[in-house]
Write a protein that holds these residues in place. Structure first.
Motif, mmCIF file in Angstrom:
data_model
loop_
_atom_site.group_PDB
_atom_site.id
_atom_site.type_symbol
_atom_site.label_atom_id
_atom_site.label_comp_id
_atom_site.label_asym_id
_atom_site.label_seq_id
_atom_site.Cartn_x
_atom_site.Cartn_y
_atom_site.Cartn_z
ATOM 1 N N ALA A 156 -3.328 -11.180 -5.672
ATOM 2 C CA ALA A 156 -3.449 -12.587 -6.066
ATOM 3 C C ALA A 156 -2.104 -13.292 -6.022
ATOM 4 O O ALA A 156 -1.990 -14.437 -5.562
ATOM 5 N N HIS A 157 -1.066 -12.615 -6.495
ATOM 6 C CA HIS A 157 0.269 -13.221 -6.502
ATOM 7 C C HIS A 157 0.897 -13.231 -5.110
ATOM 8 O O HIS A 157 1.708 -14.113 -4.800
ATOM 9 N N THR A 181 -2.286 -18.833 -0.207
ATOM 10 C CA THR A 181 -3.542 -19.580 -0.288
ATOM 11 C C THR A 181 -4.705 -18.596 -0.330
ATOM 12 O O THR A 181 -4.770 -17.672 0.483
ATOM 13 N N ARG A 182 -5.617 -18.789 -1.288
ATOM 14 C CA ARG A 182 -6.794 -17.919 -1.410
ATOM 15 C C ARG A 182 -8.047 -18.738 -1.122
ATOM 16 O O ARG A 182 -8.257 -19.804 -1.720
ATOM 17 N N ALA A 235 -9.646 -21.521 -3.517
ATOM 18 C CA ALA A 235 -9.656 -20.946 -4.863
ATOM 19 C C ALA A 235 -8.288 -21.005 -5.518
ATOM 20 O O ALA A 235 -8.177 -21.092 -6.735
ATOM 21 N N ASP A 236 -7.227 -20.942 -4.703
ATOM 22 C CA ASP A 236 -5.881 -20.974 -5.261
ATOM 23 C C ASP A 236 -4.902 -21.387 -4.182
ATOM 24 O O ASP A 236 -4.975 -20.910 -3.046
ATOM 25 N N SER A 237 -3.998 -22.285 -4.541
ATOM 26 C CA SER A 237 -2.977 -22.752 -3.601
ATOM 27 C C SER A 237 -1.900 -23.488 -4.377
ATOM 28 O O SER A 237 -2.198 -24.162 -5.369
ATOM 29 N N GLU A 273 -8.373 -28.107 -5.344
ATOM 30 C CA GLU A 273 -9.589 -27.309 -5.273
ATOM 31 C C GLU A 273 -10.658 -28.115 -4.561
ATOM 32 O O GLU A 273 -11.009 -29.217 -4.973
#
Length: 351
Positions: free
Chosen positions: A305-306, A310-311, A327-329, A334
């Motif tokens: 995750a870390h 970008t996820r 999901a993550d950036s 979002e």
């Protein structure tokens, strides 16, 4: 200087790609990277033998040496601590590692290359497409389009910049045996690209265990030092870890090995300015958390995750459509978009 190197990479055309007989100096000029041979001689005390030892361990550029911890370099057989000091001192003369203003960094990021996913709506939520110089993680259940997007990106990264491409080759590490060259041919036809050239510009390797998967990154760095690459795909980055390490007793060892793999992946993204795209598997949540959130979660824990910049979360949509969500950036809001899987690759969603 590093940004000038990456800009030079970005402006390369196929005609400017280095030839097989090019010298190290010509490679530096063509590719915009400082090859490790630059450290040799000039009163530095670094010999051709020292350079060979570094290259055998995957250090092909000056930047790769600077990014490595001193302890890691001292572990290379045949290099003493005194020799490592000389190598680092020489490397720092070529590349500075100090501070810069936010204005300078902002100006550099304006020159980043993004290449298309094949779907306009997905490109829009990514604000241009897949970003180079960073890791993009795609996770989701089976049959949600992750591998199909990987095949599409292997083609679109070869497109000219003005057509939403990256003007570079692709490295494809396959851990699940799902790569199919026929898909590249079908996608190439969509973009009116020469089929044989598209296939020739994709270097494929099948990884059979987690150690082999890590070793392939060493081979990848050697290839990137010889020619212009825009994309490195690992599909999937975590599949082999699920079988090579089992039970809680091996969890710590698994995470350490995975962290080492992701660190080298991040180093390649920064060093050569390539986009690193990895796919990730998911696991069902069977505890109480599933009642208040998603019923599945990506494996790899906080380590992956870390490491991912970008996820992207993939899920099945209505009919034959699929849905991808940011999901993550660090900079993207979002958002989610729908796309479809066609014979010619990833395309806009079907009504």
């Amino acid at each position: 200087r590093l940004e000038q190197c990456r800009m030079a990479q970005a402006q390369m055309t196929d005609a400017q790609m280095p030839t097989a007989g090019a010298t190290a100096e010509e490679m530096q000029e063509d590719q915009g990277v400082l090859l490790i041979e630059r450290l040799e001689g000039n009163g530095s005390g670094i010999t051709a033998g020292d350079v060979k030892k570094l290259k055998e361990k995957g250090y092909h550029t000056v930047e790769s040496v600077i990014h490595a911890p001193k302890k890691e370099l001292c572990d290379i057989k045949g290099l003493s601590e005194n020799k490592v000091e000389k190598i680092l001192d020489s490397a720092y003369k070529f590349i500075g590692m100090g501070f810069q203003t936010a204005t300078e960094l902002h100006r550099q990021r304006q020159d980043l290359i993004y290449f298309t996913t094949g779907c306009k709506d997905v490109d829009d939520i990514l604000q241009g497409g897949i970003e180079t110089g960073s890791i993009t993680e795609m996770y989701g259940e089976f049959r949600t389009g992750k591998t199909q997007l990987c095949h599409t990106l292997a083609v679109t990264c070869q497109l000219p910049l003005e057509q939403g491409g990256g003007e570079g080759k692709c490295l494809y590490i396959d851990t699940e045996g799902t790569f199919r060259p026929q898909r590249l041919i079908e996608i190439a036809q969509r973009f009116n690209m020469d089929e044989q050239s598209v296939l020739d510009n994709v270097n494929y390797a099948r990884a059979f265990n987690s150690d082999h998967q890590l070793q392939l990154l060493v081979h990848a760095s050697a290839l990137m030092a010889e020619s212009r690459y825009a994309l490195l795909i690992v599909d999937s980055a975590t599949a082999l870890y699920r079988t090579d390490y089992t039970g809680r007793g091996e969890l710590s060892a698994r995470q350490v090995h995975l962290a080492k793999f992701l660190r080298m992946l991040s180093r390649l993204a920064s060093e050569f300015g390539v986009a690193c795209v990895i796919t990730n598997q998911v696991v069902a949540q069977v505890d109480g958390a599933a009642m208040f959130g998603p019923s599945i979660k990506p494996i790899g824990g906080n380590i992956i995750a870390h490491a991912s910049t970008t996820r992207l979360y993939f899920r099945k949509g209505r009919g034959e459509n699929r849905v991808v969500k940011v999901a993550d950036s660090p900079c993207l809001p979002e958002a989610e978009a729908s796309f479809s899987i066609q014979a010619h690759g990833i395309d806009n969603a079907q009504e």
